[in-house]
Design an enzyme around this catalytic site. Structure first.
Site, mmCIF file in Angstrom:
data_model
loop_
_atom_site.group_PDB
_atom_site.id
_atom_site.type_symbol
_atom_site.label_atom_id
_atom_site.label_comp_id
_atom_site.label_asym_id
_atom_site.label_seq_id
_atom_site.Cartn_x
_atom_site.Cartn_y
_atom_site.Cartn_z
ATOM 1 N N HIS A 152 -8.787 0.048 -3.377
ATOM 2 C CA HIS A 152 -8.604 -1.382 -3.646
ATOM 3 C C HIS A 152 -9.200 -1.699 -5.008
ATOM 4 O O HIS A 152 -10.175 -1.071 -5.437
ATOM 5 C CB HIS A 152 -9.287 -2.222 -2.560
ATOM 6 N N ASP A 187 -4.105 -3.153 4.277
ATOM 7 C CA ASP A 187 -2.703 -2.811 4.521
ATOM 8 C C ASP A 187 -2.536 -1.591 5.422
ATOM 9 O O ASP A 187 -1.434 -1.341 5.910
ATOM 10 C CB ASP A 187 -1.992 -2.537 3.188
#
Length: 412
Positions: A305, A364
């Site tokens: 991320h 996700d």
């Protein structure tokens, strides 16, 4: 007492104020570098640049912390519902019972969209992506609600936020229904926010949809976990559009467009495709090797991320939520995608390659598996992301308009 950082350009030293954050890193104020030093600052992707003052969301990526108005995201996901969190983001505090009831009634009251909007949907091909339909429909709302084209007082900001939070789920469900050739289902004000969304998605005129409480609670958590996330690409897009005085419907449509990008909102669909490509637990070592090979195009989706260099706290909640949903549906022990995901995570978290690069599962990684188990097709994943993130967009849009320091955004 103000502290200063010193910037030396050629033979001249410039003093830059250091602004103290209420939490997190301090900030060097470079707003006068151009006027005083005749230089611009260069920061591709805004890696080190704060674009605004905000009190909505705080992230500590090194520690894996996410807070909304001071409340930890895990506590909100476990103890609140989505509209409570929406109220928190917009108004700055959790509602009491009366405030909550009034707020939910207002949202329900505004859930219906203008009937003429139905004609807009009919102009799309049946194969149109639901995000394309949603993008156009939200942008068109300014034609149906011209009273909010000009906003001057706090009540206007609040009404705008409520209307948007209420109507986006209706449009999202309509986009799905149109894409599969089913008639639209009107909102039902007797249902709560998440139940109503599932009702509009899966009911038909000839068959009611009975909401499974486990599915409802899971979707409620997903919405909360996606509600806001600081100044990400889509939120920054909404703020930049809003800085010009553009109407809020246009601003949110720009956020939807930004979110549609595969590097932003489309990653959970990519995770599903990756898990399908891996195919079985036995194939994981081969794909781990491919991910490490810089000459191989394969990428491990759902890991890493821009901000988090630790385990994404949202991913931790969704991992358990995923197990709860699959257990309820009788798929916990025989869902191949979950089995691959759990084993892939376990192997990656022990591998020095991923540890050194601080690549941990992100939000996700498990959300797509949950959506798929719920019966939500991959082309709707980003639509649901937009439905949840609308709350954050409107909170940030409202905060921007109430900030006396904000100017029209104009990068150099």
């Amino acid at each position: 007492n103000t502290e200063f950082a010193e910037l030396k350009i050629r033979d001249k030293i410039f003093k830059l104020p250091i602004l103290k954050a209420s939490i997190g890193q301090d900030v060097i104020d470079i707003s006068k570098v151009y006027s005083e030093a005749d230089c611009f600052t260069y920061d591709p992707g805004f890696m080190s640049t704060a674009s605004c003052r905000s009190t909505i969301t705080y992230i500590d990526g090194d520690q894996g912390i996410l807070r909304h108005r001071g409340y930890d995201i895990k506590d909100l996901a476990e103890k609140s519902d989505f509209l409570e969190v929406a109220y928190l983001l917009i108004y700055g505090e959790l509602p009491n019972n009366k405030q909550y009831n009034d707020f939910t009634k207002k949202v329900a009251h505004h859930a219906l969209v203008n009937e003429r909007l139905h004609y807009l949907f009919q102009t799309f091909c049946s194969s149109s992506h639901p995000m394309a339909i949603m993008l156009a429909a939200v942008g068109s709302l300014s034609a149906f609600y011209p009273d909010l084209l000009n906003f001057f007082k706090e009540a206007d900001y609040e009404l705008t936020a409520i209307r948007m939070i209420a109507k986006i789920p209706t449009i999202a469900a309509m986009s799905y229904k149109y894409s599969i050739g089913q008639p639209f289902v009107y909102p039902d004000n007797s249902l709560d926010f998440t139940e109503n969304f599932l009702h509009m998605m899966f009911a038909t005129p000839c068959e009611k949809y009975k909401v499974n409480p486990v599915i409802k609670n899971a979707l409620n958590k997903i919405f909360i976990l996606h509600a806001d996330h600081e100044q990400n690409a889509s939120t920054s897009t909404v703020r930049i559009a809003g800085s010009s005085g553009a109407n809020p419907f246009a601003c949110v449509s720009t956020g939807i467009a930004s979110l549609w990008g595969p590097a932003h909102g489309g990653a959970n669909e990519a995770v599903i495709n990756m898990l399908k490509e891996i195919g079985s637990v036995e194939n994981i070592p081969k794909y781990i090797a491919k991910a490490k090979d810089k000459n191989d195009n394969f990428r491990l989706m759902g890991f890493g991320h821009r901000v988090y260099k630790n385990y994404d706290p949202r991913a931790a909640v969704l991992k358990e939520t995923c197990k709860e949903v699959l257990k309820e549906l009788g798929q916990l022990d025989n869902n191949p995608l979950l089995q691959i995901a759990i084993e892939l995570e376990a192997i990656a978290l022990k591998d020095e390659y991923f540890i050194e690069r601080k690549l941990y599962p992100n939000v996700d990684f498990y959300s797509g598996i949950i959506y798929k188990a719920m019966g939500i097709p991959p082309q709707m994943f980003t639509v649901l992301f937009a439905t949840a993130r609308t709350v954050g967009w409107m909170a940030q849009w409202k905060e921007m308009h109430e900030d006396p320091e904000q100017k029209i955004s104009r990068p150099r």
